[in-house]
Scaffold this active site. Structure first.
Site, PDB file in Angstrom:
ATOM      1  N   ASP A   1      -5.575 -12.693 -23.826  1.00  0.00           N
ATOM      2  CA  ASP A   1      -5.498 -11.450 -23.248  1.00  0.00           C
ATOM      3  C   ASP A   1      -6.916 -10.944 -22.744  1.00  0.00           C
ATOM      4  OD1 ASP A   1      -2.821 -11.031 -22.834  1.00  0.00           O
ATOM      5  OD2 ASP A   1      -2.566 -10.421 -24.819  1.00  0.00           O
TER       6      ASP A   1
ATOM      7  N   ASP B   1       3.392 -12.419 -20.400  1.00  0.00           N
ATOM      8  CA  ASP B   1       2.488 -11.467 -20.393  1.00  0.00           C
ATOM      9  C   ASP B   1       1.045 -11.978 -19.482  1.00  0.00           C
ATOM     10  OD1 ASP B   1       4.234 -11.592 -22.355  1.00  0.00           O
ATOM     11  OD2 ASP B   1       2.925  -9.852 -23.380  1.00  0.00           O
TER      12      ASP B   1
ATOM     13  N   ARG C   1       9.773  -5.534 -20.214  1.00  0.00           N
ATOM     14  CA  ARG C   1       8.542  -5.420 -19.879  1.00  0.00           C
ATOM     15  C   ARG C   1       8.125  -7.003 -19.338  1.00  0.00           C
ATOM     16  NH1 ARG C   1       6.679  -3.391 -24.206  1.00  0.00           N
ATOM     17  NH2 ARG C   1       5.450  -5.114 -25.156  1.00  0.00           N
TER      18      ARG C   1
ATOM     19  N   TRP D   1       5.856  -7.728 -16.078  1.00  0.00           N
ATOM     20  CA  TRP D   1       4.682  -8.647 -16.170  1.00  0.00           C
ATOM     21  C   TRP D   1       4.891  -9.802 -14.993  1.00  0.00           C
ATOM     22  CZ3 TRP D   1       1.375  -5.634 -18.140  1.00  0.00           C
ATOM     23  CH2 TRP D   1       1.400  -5.162 -19.554  1.00  0.00           C
TER      24      TRP D   1
END
Length: 378
Positions: A94, A158, A230, A234
């Protein structure tokens, strides 16, 4: 957003937002908030995947106000994150979330050579996580292998948002290797994550030796075949970013499929429950962060399509943001967060019905876009 569709509530929300960020800065300082519980944001470590969102918020506010304290705090946060680069075991998949909103933002706004170097270093780390077998950037750092691929064979939706860091670096230094890696991972998202109806899984598991997909996992969604809200956001935003950098129509079509699924499954107030495929929505928490992410992604999508389609996506984004501003935002000091009613990780029982710093960030980013700030930090 054209002048004839502009509405005064956007300016009003922006003014309240800047005032709220100033309030937040007095208590958060150069810390790393993640979750607001009982009215107060917590503090996390610099290596947390969320560590870039507070400096990102500060840079968004600084860009329009030239408020030097905002800049100073953002740069202090960025400097504190150096420990992650120096002790590279703290790094993970990330880094795009972390350094796009801190170092890339700083470089774009101030020309900081030091910030540019930080972004180059972490982009090289992100590229090093690419597994040629399977064409994915691996998630997390646990190297145990098991039948479902283990963490060494896991990729998550993500990470689609992290790809913009690689595309940006390729353009910035003229090295195509980074964009090739990003494109291969994006192709894997289209092939292995995104379903025909526009929903997606959270985790795809691969055999890291052969690259064969061996299954999907529910992760932060309700189940492997459900539709984590979510995660859909993404995919919508991440694929729109991939199209922004490459102009590959496959990514645009993927983003549109995600957008249509997201919008078609929203409740009346335009803010989703935490998963679109729950056995029952009765008593289920919402996820304001998913709404904010999707709204900002929809505004990017609106810039990428012909005018007749653009109005559809821009109008949808405005409806979501207006609902968030009217019903989910808190403008006084009752809570440090801007948006309430976010859901972090429902299956693990973590961070349910709370303020989330990334929800705040995407809400403010989307407001800035409505005000004509088209340059992105991504």
């Amino acid at each position: 957003m054209t002048a004839d569709t502009y509405e005064t509530w956007i300016d009003e929300a922006w003014e309240k937002t800047v005032a709220k960020i100033e309030q937040m800065s007095r208590t958060i300082g150069s810390g790393f908030p993640h979750v607001s519980k009982d009215g107060k944001y917590d503090g996390t470590e610099p290596q947390a995947w969320t560590s870039g969102f507070w400096p990102g918020l500060l840079w968004l506010a600084y860009r329009e106000t030239n408020n030097e304290p905002f800049r100073r705090l953002a740069e202090e946060c960025e400097a504190k994150m150096d420990v992650c680069i120096d002790e590279y075991t703290r790094l993970h998949h990330d880094v795009g979330f972390m350094w796009s909103l801190s170092s890339v933002a700083n470089y774009k706004l101030t020309g900081s050579a030091e910030s540019k170097l930080r972004a180059l270093k972490v982009a090289a780390w992100l590229a090093s996580r690419f597994n040629l077998k399977g064409g994915y950037i691996r998630a997390w750092n646990n190297s145990n292998w098991k039948a479902d691929g283990g963490n060494a064979g896991w990729a998550i939706i993500d990470c689609t948002m992290n790809l913009s860091l690689l595309f940006w670096v390729s353009a910035e230094i003229g090295d195509p290797r980074f964009k090739h890696i990003a494109a291969e991972h994006a192709n894997t998202v289209l092939r292995e994550f995104l379903r025909e109806d526009g929903s997606c899984c959270h985790i795809a598991a691969f055999d890291p030796e052969t690259g064969q997909r061996v299954g999907t996992l529910g992760g932060q969604g309700f189940a492997p075949e459900s539709a984590w809200a979510r995660g859909t956001a993404w995919a919508l935003y991440g694929l729109a970013l991939c199209y922004h950098y490459t102009k590959d129509d496959a990514y645009l079509q993927g983003s549109k499929r995600s957008a249509h699924f997201f919008l078609a499954n929203l409740p009346e107030d335009h803010v989703p429950y935490w998963d679109f495929r729950l056995p029952t929505q009765e008593g289920a928490p919402r996820d304001s962060s998913a709404a904010a992410i999707a709204a900002s992604g929809l505004l990017l999508l609106a810039e990428s399509v012909p005018a007749e389609q653009s109005r559809l996506y821009a109008s949808a984004a405005k409806r979501i943001l207006k609902s968030l501003a009217d019903h989910y935002a808190v403008w006084d000091q009752q809570d440090e967060a801007i948006l309430l009613h976010g859901t972090g990780h429902y299956p693990a029982g973590k961070n349910i019905d709370v303020g989330l710093i990334y929800g705040d960030y995407y809400f403010v980013e989307a407001l800035a876009k409505l005000r004509g700030q088209s340059e992105m930090f991504w």
